[in-house]
Design a protein around this motif. Structure first.
Motif, PDB file in Angstrom:
ATOM      1  N   ALA A 110       0.831  -1.097  -0.167  1.00 17.60           N
ATOM      2  CA  ALA A 110      -0.040  -0.129  -0.033  1.00 17.60           C
ATOM      3  C   ALA A 110       0.649   1.320   0.189  1.00 17.60           C
ATOM      4  CB  ALA A 110      -0.893  -0.125   1.043  1.00 17.60           C
ATOM      5  N   MET A 111       1.982   1.144   0.781  1.00 16.03           N
ATOM      6  CA  MET A 111       2.758   2.388   0.936  1.00 16.03           C
ATOM      7  C   MET A 111       3.615   2.694  -0.491  1.00 16.03           C
ATOM      8  SD  MET A 111       2.702   4.000   3.619  1.00 16.03           S
ATOM      9  CE  MET A 111       4.404   4.764   4.196  1.00 16.03           C
ATOM     10  N   LYS A 112       4.015   1.433  -1.277  1.00 14.34           N
ATOM     11  CA  LYS A 112       4.381   1.553  -2.659  1.00 14.34           C
ATOM     12  C   LYS A 112       3.526   1.984  -3.554  1.00 14.34           C
ATOM     13  CE  LYS A 112       4.955  -2.174  -5.109  1.00 14.34           C
ATOM     14  NZ  LYS A 112       5.360  -3.377  -5.614  1.00 14.34           N
ATOM     15  N   HIS A 113       2.426   1.891  -3.628  1.00 24.93           N
ATOM     16  CA  HIS A 113       1.338   2.116  -4.578  1.00 24.93           C
ATOM     17  C   HIS A 113       0.980   3.568  -3.963  1.00 24.93           C
ATOM     18  CE1 HIS A 113       1.425  -1.443  -6.334  1.00 24.93           C
ATOM     19  NE2 HIS A 113       0.714  -2.203  -5.431  1.00 24.93           N
ATOM     20  N   SER A 114       0.995   3.799  -2.820  1.00 21.24           N
ATOM     21  CA  SER A 114       0.584   5.498  -2.509  1.00 21.24           C
ATOM     22  C   SER A 114       1.537   6.526  -3.087  1.00 21.24           C
ATOM     23  CB  SER A 114       0.486   5.566  -1.053  1.00 21.24           C
ATOM     24  OG  SER A 114       1.724   5.379  -0.362  1.00 21.24           O
TER      25      SER A 114
END
Length: 337
Positions: A110-114
């Protein structure tokens, strides 16, 4: 039609994977921009040799990343879908105790995609809020500093993004009192604003951030900022935000002077008087050089009112200013010239 849609979606996911791979492989990337596909042919040979093929969608060199505008929409849709799916899974499984690290993997995804999503859509509030949630939960200084790097990267292409500036202020508030290098961070923040203001004229949000930083600066930093910003202000006399910043710096100096007067520890009357005198003289020289600039006159009104309030003994009601009066009797005729 359905088959074509699936192929398009597959290509978008490949684009997202390639984009995120570039971001992960070069953590020093500090600038992002968008270019038209036709501009690739104008790149020099050294840059062109780094491209995978003639119609490449990304170009990365010297820690700068350029994205071709023809892939923005499908890339954004892929990033948004991937991020929303990731946080949905995280909300469902994130609170579970998982020795295999499944919840942690969901969090990382989720952090990578955000990150990818925010570089494509800087005002996507859900992505900013999710990052706040994860970083505040971990409470690690390095993660907070990483958020400063990310928001600076976003601002390199979207210098007026209110959410990016708000995110930086949130980070600084969170690390205030926990980080021994807070003054260094405040100094670097000021330099970042000046750099962005040079490329993005009349950027109120950037200067507002710089004014907010003053409360985190030491007295020495405030004096340094006042001296350093003079050259920039003298070259951008139409930018009222810069003079508002100088006003904030001088008010901070006056506040400290007032506190010392109340405590009976002030011996700097001559110094603060000299600061105002030099600012008035400099302002007058600019007014004579750049006739009719409103920002200069507004700044002079502030200087004049401050002088009357704090450096003269002729006020009718002295109760509000008794603690802040200087022993120096200002000559009101200074404003007649």
């Amino acid at each position: 039609m359905r088959e074509e849609s699936m192929i398009s979606k597959g290509n978008s996911l490949n684009l997202l994977d390639e984009f995120e791979l570039i971001l992960e492989s070069d953590p020093l990337i500090d600038e992002v921009g968008f270019i038209h596909p036709s501009q690739f042919v104008t790149l020099n040979k050294e840059a062109t040799s780094s491209l995978k093929h003639e119609d490449a969608n990304f170009w990365s060199r010297d820690h700068k990343l350029a994205i071709s505008t023809d892939v923005l929409l499908p890339l954004y849709k892929a990033a948004k879908d991937a991020f929303m799916h990731a946080i949905s899974q995280y909300k469902r499984h994130g609170n579970l105790s998982d020795a295999s690290g499944y919840a942690s993997n969901l969090e990382s995804e989720a952090m990578k995609h955000s990150k990818a999503l925010l570089l494509l859509s800087c005002d996507f509030g859900t992505a900013w809020n999710f990052r706040k949630l994860i970083v505040s939960k971990k409470q690690k200084i390095m993660l907070f500093l990483d958020e400063l790097l990310l928001s600076a990267l976003v601002l390199s292409n979207s210098p007026k993004s209110e959410k990016a500036w708000c995110h930086r202020r949130w980070v600084i508030k969170m690390i205030a009192g926990k980080c021994s290098t807070l003054q260094d961070i405040a100094g670097k923040e000021s330099e970042l604003v000046e750099k962005i203001a040079e490329r993005s004229k009349m950027n109120y949000r950037a200067w507002n951030h710089r004014c907010w930083l003053v409360s985190y600066m030491t007295t020495e930093q405030v004096l340094h900022e006042l001296k350093k910003s003079r050259n920039w202000a003298g070259l951008h006399v139409a930018d009222n935000s810069c003079f508002h910043y100088r006003t904030r710096l001088m008010l901070r100096i006056m506040e400290e002077h007032c506190h010392k007067l109340e405590d009976g520890t002030s011996d700097e009357n001559n110094e603060i008087y000299q600061i105002w005198q030099e600012e008035l003289d400099w302002n007058e020289a600019l007014i004579k050089r750049y006739v009719g600039r409103e920002a200069l006159w507004l700044h002079r009104r502030f200087l004049s009112l401050s002088w009357i309030r704090h450096f003269t003994t002729t006020l009718g009601d002295t109760s509000n200013y008794r603690a802040c009066k200087s022993s120096i009797n200002g000559d009101i005729s200074i404003f007649h010239g």
